[in-house]
Design a protein around this motif. Structure first.
Motif, PDB file in Angstrom:
ATOM      1  N   HIS A  48       0.835  -1.203   0.000  1.00 52.05           N
ATOM      2  CA  HIS A  48       0.000   0.000   0.000  1.00 52.05           C
ATOM      3  C   HIS A  48       0.870   1.254   0.000  1.00 52.05           C
ATOM      4  O   HIS A  48       0.650   2.162   0.798  1.00 52.05           O
ATOM      5  CB  HIS A  48      -0.927  -0.001   1.215  1.00 52.05           C
ATOM      6  CG  HIS A  48      -2.017  -1.028   1.130  1.00 52.05           C
ATOM      7  ND1 HIS A  48      -3.007  -1.003   0.175  1.00 52.05           N
ATOM      8  CD2 HIS A  48      -2.258  -2.130   1.893  1.00 52.05           C
ATOM      9  CE1 HIS A  48      -3.818  -2.024   0.351  1.00 52.05           C
ATOM     10  NE2 HIS A  48      -3.385  -2.730   1.383  1.00 52.05           N
ATOM     11  N   SER A  49       1.844   1.291  -0.866  1.00 55.14           N
ATOM     12  CA  SER A  49       2.721   2.453  -0.981  1.00 55.14           C
ATOM     13  C   SER A  49       3.394   2.420  -2.353  1.00 55.14           C
ATOM     14  O   SER A  49       3.354   1.388  -3.029  1.00 55.14           O
ATOM     15  CB  SER A  49       3.796   2.429   0.119  1.00 55.14           C
ATOM     16  OG  SER A  49       4.860   1.580  -0.252  1.00 55.14           O
ATOM     17  N   PRO A  50       4.048   3.521  -2.750  1.00 56.30           N
ATOM     18  CA  PRO A  50       4.768   3.516  -4.020  1.00 56.30           C
ATOM     19  C   PRO A  50       6.172   2.923  -3.923  1.00 56.30           C
ATOM     20  O   PRO A  50       6.953   3.003  -4.869  1.00 56.30           O
ATOM     21  CB  PRO A  50       4.836   5.013  -4.373  1.00 56.30           C
ATOM     22  CG  PRO A  50       4.849   5.705  -3.060  1.00 56.30           C
ATOM     23  CD  PRO A  50       3.986   4.874  -2.148  1.00 56.30           C
ATOM     24  N   ILE A  51       6.518   2.327  -2.785  1.00 54.48           N
ATOM     25  CA  ILE A  51       7.864   1.777  -2.597  1.00 54.48           C
ATOM     26  C   ILE A  51       8.086   0.612  -3.563  1.00 54.48           C
ATOM     27  O   ILE A  51       7.293  -0.329  -3.633  1.00 54.48           O
ATOM     28  CB  ILE A  51       8.055   1.314  -1.134  1.00 54.48           C
ATOM     29  CG1 ILE A  51       8.016   2.523  -0.202  1.00 54.48           C
ATOM     30  CG2 ILE A  51       9.355   0.542  -0.963  1.00 54.48           C
ATOM     31  CD1 ILE A  51       8.041   2.177   1.277  1.00 54.48           C
ATOM     32  N   SER A  52       9.191   0.677  -4.302  1.00 51.16           N
ATOM     33  CA  SER A  52       9.522  -0.331  -5.302  1.00 51.16           C
ATOM     34  C   SER A  52      10.586  -1.280  -4.762  1.00 51.16           C
ATOM     35  O   SER A  52      11.134  -1.086  -3.670  1.00 51.16           O
ATOM     36  CB  SER A  52      10.067   0.349  -6.565  1.00 51.16           C
ATOM     37  OG  SER A  52      11.328   0.950  -6.284  1.00 51.16           O
ATOM     38  N   VAL A  53      10.896  -2.320  -5.529  1.00 50.49           N
ATOM     39  CA  VAL A  53      11.954  -3.255  -5.138  1.00 50.49           C
ATOM     40  C   VAL A  53      13.276  -2.515  -4.994  1.00 50.49           C
ATOM     41  O   VAL A  53      14.046  -2.765  -4.058  1.00 50.49           O
ATOM     42  CB  VAL A  53      12.071  -4.403  -6.161  1.00 50.49           C
ATOM     43  CG1 VAL A  53      13.295  -5.266  -5.863  1.00 50.49           C
ATOM     44  CG2 VAL A  53      10.810  -5.265  -6.129  1.00 50.49           C
ATOM     45  N   THR A  54      13.552  -1.586  -5.885  1.00 46.78           N
ATOM     46  CA  THR A  54      14.783  -0.798  -5.793  1.00 46.78           C
ATOM     47  C   THR A  54      14.801   0.024  -4.511  1.00 46.78           C
ATOM     48  O   THR A  54      15.829   0.125  -3.828  1.00 46.78           O
ATOM     49  CB  THR A  54      14.918   0.137  -7.005  1.00 46.78           C
ATOM     50  OG1 THR A  54      14.903  -0.642  -8.201  1.00 46.78           O
ATOM     51  CG2 THR A  54      16.219   0.925  -6.939  1.00 46.78           C
ATOM     52  N   ASP A  55      13.654   0.618  -4.163  1.00 53.24           N
ATOM     53  CA  ASP A  55      13.553   1.367  -2.905  1.00 53.24           C
ATOM     54  C   ASP A  55      13.804   0.452  -1.702  1.00 53.24           C
ATOM     55  O   ASP A  55      14.413   0.869  -0.712  1.00 53.24           O
ATOM     56  CB  ASP A  55      12.157   1.990  -2.757  1.00 53.24           C
ATOM     57  CG  ASP A  55      11.881   3.070  -3.786  1.00 53.24           C
ATOM     58  OD1 ASP A  55      12.817   3.793  -4.162  1.00 53.24           O
ATOM     59  OD2 ASP A  55      10.706   3.195  -4.196  1.00 53.24           O
ATOM     60  N   VAL A  56      13.316  -0.786  -1.783  1.00 58.59           N
ATOM     61  CA  VAL A  56      13.515  -1.727  -0.679  1.00 58.59           C
ATOM     62  C   VAL A  56      14.997  -1.975  -0.453  1.00 58.59           C
ATOM     63  O   VAL A  56      15.460  -2.021   0.694  1.00 58.59           O
ATOM     64  CB  VAL A  56      12.779  -3.059  -0.942  1.00 58.59           C
ATOM     65  CG1 VAL A  56      13.175  -4.102   0.106  1.00 58.59           C
ATOM     66  CG2 VAL A  56      11.272  -2.856  -0.925  1.00 58.59           C
ATOM     67  N   MET A  57      15.750  -2.133  -1.523  1.00 51.64           N
ATOM     68  CA  MET A  57      17.183  -2.374  -1.355  1.00 51.64           C
ATOM     69  C   MET A  57      17.846  -1.186  -0.660  1.00 51.64           C
ATOM     70  O   MET A  57      18.663  -1.362   0.256  1.00 51.64           O
ATOM     71  CB  MET A  57      17.880  -2.647  -2.687  1.00 51.64           C
ATOM     72  CG  MET A  57      19.329  -3.098  -2.487  1.00 51.64           C
ATOM     73  SD  MET A  57      20.076  -3.873  -3.925  1.00 51.64           S
ATOM     74  CE  MET A  57      20.564  -2.427  -4.847  1.00 51.64           C
ATOM     75  N   SER A  58      17.486   0.034  -1.045  1.00 54.42           N
ATOM     76  CA  SER A  58      18.027   1.216  -0.373  1.00 54.42           C
ATOM     77  C   SER A  58      17.614   1.241   1.098  1.00 54.42           C
ATOM     78  O   SER A  58      18.402   1.599   1.972  1.00 54.42           O
ATOM     79  CB  SER A  58      17.535   2.490  -1.073  1.00 54.42           C
ATOM     80  OG  SER A  58      18.042   2.565  -2.389  1.00 54.42           O
ATOM     81  N   ALA A  59      16.370   0.831   1.368  1.00 50.57           N
ATOM     82  CA  ALA A  59      15.887   0.799   2.748  1.00 50.57           C
ATOM     83  C   ALA A  59      16.682  -0.204   3.578  1.00 50.57           C
ATOM     84  O   ALA A  59      17.071   0.077   4.715  1.00 50.57           O
ATOM     85  CB  ALA A  59      14.401   0.448   2.775  1.00 50.57           C
ATOM     86  N   LEU A  60      16.932  -1.378   3.014  1.00 46.94           N
ATOM     87  CA  LEU A  60      17.710  -2.392   3.732  1.00 46.94           C
ATOM     88  C   LEU A  60      19.114  -1.873   4.045  1.00 46.94           C
ATOM     89  O   LEU A  60      19.643  -2.116   5.144  1.00 46.94           O
ATOM     90  CB  LEU A  60      17.798  -3.671   2.900  1.00 46.94           C
ATOM     91  CG  LEU A  60      16.490  -4.423   2.645  1.00 46.94           C
ATOM     92  CD1 LEU A  60      16.742  -5.602   1.710  1.00 46.94           C
ATOM     93  CD2 LEU A  60      15.868  -4.897   3.941  1.00 46.94           C
ATOM     94  N   GLN A  61      19.697  -1.179   3.099  1.00 48.41           N
ATOM     95  CA  GLN A  61      21.042  -0.629   3.322  1.00 48.41           C
ATOM     96  C   GLN A  61      21.019   0.417   4.430  1.00 48.41           C
ATOM     97  O   GLN A  61      21.938   0.485   5.252  1.00 48.41           O
ATOM     98  CB  GLN A  61      21.570  -0.037   2.012  1.00 48.41           C
ATOM     99  CG  GLN A  61      21.869  -1.095   0.962  1.00 48.41           C
ATOM    100  CD  GLN A  61      22.090  -0.514  -0.431  1.00 48.41           C
ATOM    101  OE1 GLN A  61      21.576   0.560  -0.756  1.00 48.41           O
ATOM    102  NE2 GLN A  61      22.837  -1.219  -1.258  1.00 48.41           N
ATOM    103  N   ALA A  62      19.961   1.236   4.473  1.00 53.75           N
ATOM    104  CA  ALA A  62      19.864   2.267   5.511  1.00 53.75           C
ATOM    105  C   ALA A  62      19.625   1.644   6.880  1.00 53.75           C
ATOM    106  O   ALA A  62      20.249   2.029   7.883  1.00 53.75           O
ATOM    107  CB  ALA A  62      18.735   3.239   5.167  1.00 53.75           C
TER     108      ALA A  62
END
Length: 255
Positions: A48-62
């Motif tokens: 339920h958000s615009p978060i993409s798979v690419t965004d997830v990878m950045s989130a995991l790194q953060a």
């Protein structure tokens, strides 16, 4: 190099209460700020958000910079290809929404496992393998993967034991909003009938020894759920918290 330990999974197995926060705002800054706040886990939501798979990878790194906070990712759906992509970028704890039957739970388990026990595709040069540097990744990865299935309709609640008993399902998350809608009370998660079903579901999972989770914006209800037996409890959503604070500020200036 060894495969990283999944602290969230270990805590669930130990029965240690995990308090979480929900991330729906895409971009690197908010997810890192949330990770710095001391929650035990945070859910990166791609349903339920615009978060993409690419965004997830950045989130995991953060999030990785804050080892006391574990990352959990909610997939957009029970899709084999999406699950494969999320696992390959390093997701260890994965929530699958709208699981209605034991067969659907088994499909999610299969998507998370390599053959011959599943259908996850092989790829060596991935973030999950630390770019082929994790020793025996294929043989050890499942030890640290955590599958959470989301049960969020009255029909699924009726099959709760069958779903939760599927081998490979580590925890069950109850979705109050869709549950309320399925019971004829859309937008009213506090309806007594809905609350009674949630309480009963938590008790049934507790009796099975299966960790139960929930998300609510109602602090009192969250505390009640913890008393009933939830093991992982999400207590806020970033966008809701931002909206509450901004509206309160505007109101304080007569706006």
């Amino acid at each position: 190099m060894r495969n990283p330990k999944n602290a969230f999974k270990a805590a669930l197995q130990a029965g240690t209460q995990q308090i979480g926060i929900w991330n729906t705002i895409d971009g690197k800054t908010v997810v890192e700020q949330l990770a710095s706040c001391g929650f035990d886990w945070m859910l990166v939501d791609t349903e339920h958000s615009p978060i993409s798979v690419t965004d997830v990878m950045s989130a995991l790194q953060a999030i990785a910079a804050y080892p006391d906070t574990s990352a959990v990712v909610r997939a957009a759906g029970n899709d084999t290809v999406e699950i494969k992509r999320l696992l390959d970028i390093g997701v260890q704890s994965l929530m699958i929404p709208y699981v209605q039957t034991a067969d659907e739970a088994r499909a999610a388990v299969s998507a998370m496992r390599y053959g011959p026990h599943g259908v996850r595709g092989f790829a060596g040069m991935t973030r999950a393998t630390r770019f082929a540097k994790v020793e025996n990744y294929v043989q050890t990865v499942e030890d640290e993967l955590c599958l959470i299935v989301q049960v969020e309709t009255i029909s699924a609640i009726g099959q709760l034991e069958e779903i939760a008993s599927v081998e490979g399902v580590d925890a069950v998350f109850i979705g109050p909003a869709d549950l309320a809608a399925s019971m004829g009370h859309p937008g009213n998660t506090g309806h007594p009938e809905v609350v009674a079903v949630i309480k009963d579901a938590i008790a049934r999972l507790k009796a099975m020894g299966k960790p139960a989770g929930i998300l609510s914006l109602d602090t009192a209800f969250n505390r009640q759920c913890i008393e009933w037996g939830t093991t992982f409890t999400a207590v806020g959503v970033d966008l809701c918290l931002l909206d509450d604070a901004v509206r309160a500020l505007a109101t304080s200036f007569g706006k």
